[in-house]
Design a protein around this motif. Structure first.
Motif, short mmCIF file in Angstrom:
data_model
loop_
_atom_site.label_atom_id
_atom_site.label_comp_id
_atom_site.label_asym_id
_atom_site.label_seq_id
_atom_site.Cartn_x
_atom_site.Cartn_y
_atom_site.Cartn_z
N ILE A 38 0.87 -1.18 0.00
CA ILE A 38 0.00 0.00 0.00
C ILE A 38 0.90 1.23 0.00
O ILE A 38 1.68 1.43 0.93
N PHE A 39 0.80 2.04 -1.05
CA PHE A 39 1.55 3.29 -1.10
C PHE A 39 0.69 4.41 -0.52
O PHE A 39 -0.45 4.61 -0.94
N ILE A 40 1.26 5.11 0.46
CA ILE A 40 0.58 6.24 1.10
C ILE A 40 1.43 7.47 0.83
O ILE A 40 2.51 7.61 1.41
N THR A 41 1.00 8.33 -0.07
CA THR A 41 1.89 9.35 -0.59
C THR A 41 1.19 10.66 -0.93
O THR A 41 0.00 10.67 -1.26
N ALA A 42 1.96 11.73 -0.86
CA ALA A 42 1.48 13.03 -1.31
C ALA A 42 1.79 13.22 -2.79
O ALA A 42 1.45 14.27 -3.36
N TYR A 43 2.42 12.23 -3.41
CA TYR A 43 2.80 12.32 -4.82
C TYR A 43 2.20 11.15 -5.61
O TYR A 43 2.94 10.32 -6.17
N PRO A 44 0.87 11.04 -5.67
CA PRO A 44 0.26 9.89 -6.35
C PRO A 44 0.63 9.80 -7.82
O PRO A 44 0.64 8.71 -8.39
N GLU A 45 0.95 10.94 -8.44
CA GLU A 45 1.29 10.91 -9.87
C GLU A 45 2.56 10.10 -10.12
O GLU A 45 2.73 9.50 -11.18
N THR A 61 2.94 6.90 -12.80
CA THR A 61 3.86 6.94 -13.94
C THR A 61 5.03 5.98 -13.79
O THR A 61 5.72 5.69 -14.76
N GLY A 62 5.28 5.48 -12.58
CA GLY A 62 6.42 4.60 -12.36
C GLY A 62 6.09 3.14 -12.61
O GLY A 62 4.94 2.77 -12.89
N ILE A 63 7.12 2.30 -12.53
CA ILE A 63 6.91 0.86 -12.62
C ILE A 63 6.48 0.39 -11.24
O ILE A 63 7.24 0.46 -10.27
N ARG A 64 5.25 -0.06 -11.13
CA ARG A 64 4.71 -0.37 -9.81
C ARG A 64 4.49 -1.88 -9.63
O ARG A 64 4.16 -2.58 -10.59
N PRO A 65 4.64 -2.35 -8.41
CA PRO A 65 4.45 -3.78 -8.14
C PRO A 65 2.98 -4.13 -8.09
O PRO A 65 2.11 -3.28 -7.95
N GLU A 66 2.70 -5.43 -8.21
CA GLU A 66 1.35 -5.94 -8.04
C GLU A 66 1.41 -7.09 -7.04
O GLU A 66 2.31 -7.91 -7.09
N PRO A 67 0.43 -7.22 -6.13
CA PRO A 67 -0.68 -6.27 -5.95
C PRO A 67 -0.25 -5.02 -5.19
O PRO A 67 0.54 -5.11 -4.26
N ALA A 68 -0.72 -3.86 -5.61
CA ALA A 68 -0.40 -2.60 -4.95
C ALA A 68 -1.63 -1.72 -4.88
O ALA A 68 -2.50 -1.77 -5.75
N PHE A 69 -1.71 -0.94 -3.82
CA PHE A 69 -2.85 -0.05 -3.58
C PHE A 69 -2.30 1.35 -3.33
O PHE A 69 -1.14 1.52 -2.94
N LEU A 70 -3.13 2.36 -3.55
CA LEU A 70 -2.68 3.75 -3.42
C LEU A 70 -3.64 4.54 -2.53
O LEU A 70 -4.85 4.50 -2.73
N ILE A 71 -3.06 5.25 -1.55
CA ILE A 71 -3.82 6.18 -0.71
C ILE A 71 -3.09 7.51 -0.76
O ILE A 71 -1.87 7.58 -0.54
N MET A 109 -9.79 4.94 6.15
CA MET A 109 -9.49 4.51 4.79
C MET A 109 -8.26 3.61 4.77
O MET A 109 -8.22 2.60 4.06
N VAL A 110 -7.25 3.95 5.56
CA VAL A 110 -6.06 3.10 5.65
C VAL A 110 -6.45 1.73 6.20
O VAL A 110 -6.02 0.69 5.69
N ALA A 111 -7.30 1.71 7.23
CA ALA A 111 -7.76 0.44 7.81
C ALA A 111 -8.49 -0.39 6.77
O ALA A 111 -8.30 -1.61 6.68
N ALA A 112 -9.35 0.27 5.98
CA ALA A 112 -10.11 -0.44 4.96
C ALA A 112 -9.19 -1.04 3.91
O ALA A 112 -9.37 -2.19 3.48
N VAL A 113 -8.20 -0.28 3.46
CA VAL A 113 -7.32 -0.76 2.40
C VAL A 113 -6.39 -1.86 2.92
O VAL A 113 -6.09 -2.81 2.20
N ILE A 114 -5.94 -1.74 4.18
CA ILE A 114 -5.15 -2.83 4.77
C ILE A 114 -5.97 -4.12 4.77
O ILE A 114 -5.49 -5.19 4.38
N SER A 115 -7.21 -4.02 5.21
CA SER A 115 -8.08 -5.20 5.24
C SER A 115 -8.30 -5.73 3.84
O SER A 115 -8.28 -6.95 3.60
#
Length: 277
Positions: A224-231, A235-245, A253-259
């Motif tokens: 789970i990426f938690i970032t102020a720079y979602p762009e 645009t980068g090479i991202r792993p799977e499975p991956a989530f973005l907050i 919301m963090v609790a929901a995505v962790i679950s």
């Protein structure tokens, strides 16, 4: 005479329902834990729509109206006690059966169906604060089944501490907090995590995305990426499975995505199995 349901006044209704039908079936199956019971609820929904076509005239739109109706049927009709001759539920659905129904509804609406908090609250006819409480409870109840080790990659000390407290309140264990690319890789090699929470821009100018891509070469883990720079994630090479907050974030919301990440991770193991591994 033209059949009433397929007559001119109902064609648009039929098309609208058809558009949402696969997702309603998915939600109903996950909610009930059974393909047969889930389809029975959706059948009851269709029968109700024929008798009460005005149900779809909802100010928030037909999607929320349909999920509201399905929730109403779930709360008032017991269909999921019937034997299911179909395929057995998937591992995740078996886990979900252990958590209480209102909590299950909130979790699935946010994590599986992708409703915003305000929309999910409208579906359940509750306020957003109550929804957030239910989602956090879902995290705790699911963690009782699939508790795991969590690596946090975050260079802001206060945010890292907030995430550590949240993760531990859900029943998981934080194995370490890394502020740089090299620290993250070192910690992951020392103790392979079951979940990674990562920022993208780190203290030394290095990339959390690159750190994650390096560490997953040796361990398969949801991220789970938690970032102020979602762009940068997009645009980068991202792993799977991956989530973005995106920051700033709501703890619920963090609790929901962790679950969500652990619930849908096929390799997540029950707590007792992890303890004996």
């Amino acid at each position: 005479m033209t059949n009433a349901f397929f007559g001119e006044t109902r064609v648009s209704t039929s098309q609208t329902v058809a558009q949402h039908l696969p997702f309603l079936r998915r939600y109903a199956r996950a909610l009930s834990g059974s393909q047969t019971a889930g389809d029975a609820y959706v059948t009851a929904l269709l029968e109700t729509l024929i008798a009460e076509p005005g149900v779809l005239d909802h100010p928030a739109g037909p999607r929320i109206a349909l999920y509201q109706l399905l929730t109403r049927l779930w709360d008032s009709v017991t269909l999921n006690g019937r034997p299911d001759p179909g395929p057995p539920p998937m591992k995740g659905e078996q886990r979900l059966g252990h958590i209480t129904p209102p909590v299950r509804q909130a979790f699935l609406l946010v994590s599986l169906e992708g409703f915003a908090e305000e929309e999910a609250a409208a579906v359940l006819d509750i306020d957003v604060a109550t929804l957030r409480n239910l989602v956090e409870e879902a995290g705790r109840e699911l963690a009782a089944e699939i508790a795991t080790d969590v690596l946090i990659i975050e260079d802001e000390p206060f945010i890292a501490l907030d995430l550590e407290g949240l993760v531990e309140s859900l029943g998981h264990r934080v194995t370490g907090i890394a502020r740089t690319h090299s620290e993250a890789v070192s910690l992951a090699r020392r103790k392979p995590p079951g979940l990674v929470l990562a920022d993208i821009q780190l203290a030394d100018g290095s990339s959390g995305l690159e750190a994650v891509n390096e560490l997953i070469e040796s361990v398969e883990v949801p991220v789970i990426f938690i970032t102020a720079y979602p762009e940068r994630f997009l645009t980068g090479i991202r792993p799977e499975p991956a989530f973005l907050i995106a920051k700033p974030f709501q703890p619920s919301m963090v609790a929901a995505v962790i679950s969500q990440a652990l619930f849908f991770e096929r390799k997540a193991r029950p707590r007792e199995q992890r303890a004996t591994a």
